[in-house]
Design an enzyme around this catalytic site. Structure first.
Site, PDB file in Angstrom:
ATOM      1  N   GLU A   1       0.863  -1.189   0.000  1.00 19.50           N
ATOM      2  CA  GLU A   1       0.000   0.000   0.000  1.00 19.50           C
ATOM      3  C   GLU A   1       0.901   1.241   0.000  1.00 19.50           C
ATOM      4  O   GLU A   1       1.002   1.979   0.974  1.00 19.50           O
ATOM      5  CB  GLU A   1      -0.925  -0.011   1.221  1.00 19.50           C
ATOM      6  CG  GLU A   1      -2.000   1.067   1.195  1.00 19.50           C
ATOM      7  CD  GLU A   1      -2.865   1.083   2.440  1.00 19.50           C
ATOM      8  OE1 GLU A   1      -3.785   1.914   2.504  1.00 19.50           O
ATOM      9  OE2 GLU A   1      -2.619   0.280   3.367  1.00 19.50           O
TER      10      GLU A   1
ATOM     11  N   HIS B   1      -4.675  -4.535  -0.640  1.00 24.56           N
ATOM     12  CA  HIS B   1      -4.245  -3.407  -1.477  1.00 24.56           C
ATOM     13  C   HIS B   1      -3.347  -3.828  -2.639  1.00 24.56           C
ATOM     14  O   HIS B   1      -3.733  -3.736  -3.789  1.00 24.56           O
ATOM     15  CB  HIS B   1      -3.573  -2.302  -0.656  1.00 24.56           C
ATOM     16  CG  HIS B   1      -4.485  -1.641   0.317  1.00 24.56           C
ATOM     17  ND1 HIS B   1      -5.476  -0.770  -0.065  1.00 24.56           N
ATOM     18  CD2 HIS B   1      -4.584  -1.747   1.664  1.00 24.56           C
ATOM     19  CE1 HIS B   1      -6.140  -0.359   1.002  1.00 24.56           C
ATOM     20  NE2 HIS B   1      -5.616  -0.942   2.069  1.00 24.56           N
TER      21      HIS B   1
END
Length: 500
Positions: free
Chosen positions: A348, A373
């Site tokens: 992320e 993510h």
């Protein structure tokens, strides 16, 4: 004679040119088709009724995209989410996606799911004390003035509210603590650390209020209700499992907090039998040392032993750029990998070759079932191949990534590449309440209109919904998928009948 020869040469030249043109055109069309055949959802075959529904959906989608292509300065999805979050709800396409069965939410943090208005309403409960300190605030339920430190003074929220000059203005100011939405995000949220600081402050401010056991359980019950109303049939919730408390002075440990979740899920499913329940991913903070992670793992094992069907697995959360890299906990995590399933946040970040995006190496090597993510994955071609080969689902949260400053224009989100390569994508929403989004409809809408190809159609939407069930840990998966197909067919029939 010369005239005849010139004419003959011209005819031959035109014939050759035409053939070359047709060859280039054929190759161009072949390129397009090959890419479409690679796209996520390419294995879906639409029924006759789905084809009719697809015409309706694609007509709406193409009109919005064509308008935006001609007038890019007013194309909503190229702007900041705060500017268009309410406006898109009036879109016919949004309303269709809202009604569409979306399967499951697999990446969501427990106290970030409901709106600031819901949180504000909690402050009307009895026995809530508040301590205002410059730009911060403490909230705590107690039957007496709290003994916890306060730089000013503790007062009942009721007294603070109704002693103010204007209750509406008081509530409007209070509400600002429960959202990160502001009018000028580009000017205020100048970099990722600034917006993350504001984001984390939301959890710090609300933490003690949410940890009051009656509020904790009601918040989760109402979360499940909001999720169900957004046409989601199952969820997996991530939680740090904070200690809860009640007015009698009892403090509940993390295992007991997990139990309270299980009790709430059981109650909700009893009230709403068409909802297929929820599971827990224990996800404590990563800004700790290895010995603390060792204690986390002990807690996770206790929960699994006590509630084996409720605990889905383990994760570590927090801003990766500033957090401790996963590699620092490898020894502890390796020892526990046979006992716990992993669902790690990783990648992320916008960085390449730094500790935060290299968390993806650790996650995959540790056998993670899904990656939360994976924003930086496109910079790692080998890992992209491994993700597909191993069937590791990518829990993508497009709105989270834009409001938390990873991408400014949704059209540039790496999800576009994931979809084009048919990677195992699962759409989710992270903390939608904190930025005032619906539980999942906003993320589906933005993905379909602003991230995916113009050619991506109903097959993509259906595949994304199905993926959320395929890659979940839901019990009786075949049964749940069958129920999804029933709901999907009803949705398609309704869409075709109403013709929108």
């Amino acid at each position: 004679m010369w005239t005849t020869l010139v004419y003959f040469l011209l005819v031959v030249s035109c014939a050759v040119s035409k053939t070359e043109y047709e060859n280039v055109l054929d190759e161009r069309n072949d390129f397009i088709q090959r890419e479409l055949d690679m796209m996520l959802g390419n294995d879906i075959t639409l029924s006759d009724n789905e084809l009719k529904a697809n015409e309706i959906i694609m007509d709406l989608k193409c009109k919005e995209l064509d308008f935006g292509f001609q007038s890019p300065h007013i194309f909503n999805l190229s702007k900041h989410f705060f500017e268009y979050k309410d406006a898109v709800k009036e879109s016919a396409l949004y309303k269709i996606i809202q009604k569409m069965p979306k399967g499951a939410i697999l990446h969501a943090h427990d106290t970030g799911l409901l709106s600031p208005d819901y949180v504000l309403n909690i402050t009307y409960m009895e026995n809530l004390y508040v301590c205002f300190e410059e730009d911060t605030m403490q909230l705590l339920f107690s039957d007496n003035i709290p003994k916890e430190s306060c730089g000013t003074k503790w007062q009942l929220m009721h007294d603070a509210r109704y002693s103010s000059v204007d209750v509406e203005e008081f509530d409007a100011e209070l509400r600002k603590y429960f959202t990160i939405v502001i009018d000028d995000p580009h000017e205020i949220y100048t970099d990722i650390n600034v917006v993350w600081s504001r984001f984390q402050q939301y959890f710090i401010t609300t933490g003690s209020m949410f940890s009051y056991k009656p509020v904790w359980e009601q918040y989760f019950y109402d979360t499940l209700k909001a999720v169900r109303e957004d046409n989601i049939m199952y969820m997996e919730i991530r939680s740090v499992l904070p200690p809860l408390y009640d007015l009698n002075g009892k403090v509940y440990d993390s295992v007991e907090t997990a139990e309270s979740y299980k009790i709430t899920v059981d109650r909700f499913v009893k009230d709403y039998p068409d909802f297929y329940g929820a599971k827990l991913i224990y996800a404590p903070l990563r800004m700790v040392d290895a010995s603390t992670v060792k204690q986390y793992i002990k807690t996770a094992k206790k929960i699994k032993k006590k509630m084996p069907d409720f605990l889905a697995g383990f994760d570590l959360v927090g801003q990766e750029d500033l957090g401790v890299p996963t590699k620092e906990f490898l020894l502890e995590l390796v020892h526990a990998k046979d006992d716990l399933d992993y669902f790690f946040h990783a990648g992320e970040t916008n960085w390449n070759g730094m500790s935060s995006d290299e968390n993806m190496y650790d996650a995959i090597a540790l056998g993670t079932k899904r990656i939360g993510h994976a924003f930086a994955l496109t910079k790692h071609p080998y890992l992209m191949e491994e993700v597909k080969r191993r069937g590791i689902a990518l829990e993508v949260n497009v709105l989270s990534n834009t409001v938390l400053k990873l991408v400014g224009d949704m059209r540039n989100h790496p999800l576009a590449s994931f979809l084009a390569r048919d990677l195992p994508v699962v759409l989710s929403s992270d903390d939608p309440g904190v930025w005032e989004a619906d539980p999942l409809s906003h993320d589906f809408f933005v993905t379909f209109l602003g991230v995916a190809s113009r050619h991506a159609d109903l097959k993509l939407l259906k595949k994304l919904a199905l993926n959320s069930l395929y890659y979940s840990t839901v019990k009786d998966k075949d049964k749940v998928v069958h129920e999804f197909e029933i709901r999907w067919t009803k949705f398609i029939d309704s869409l075709v009948k109403d013709k929108w």
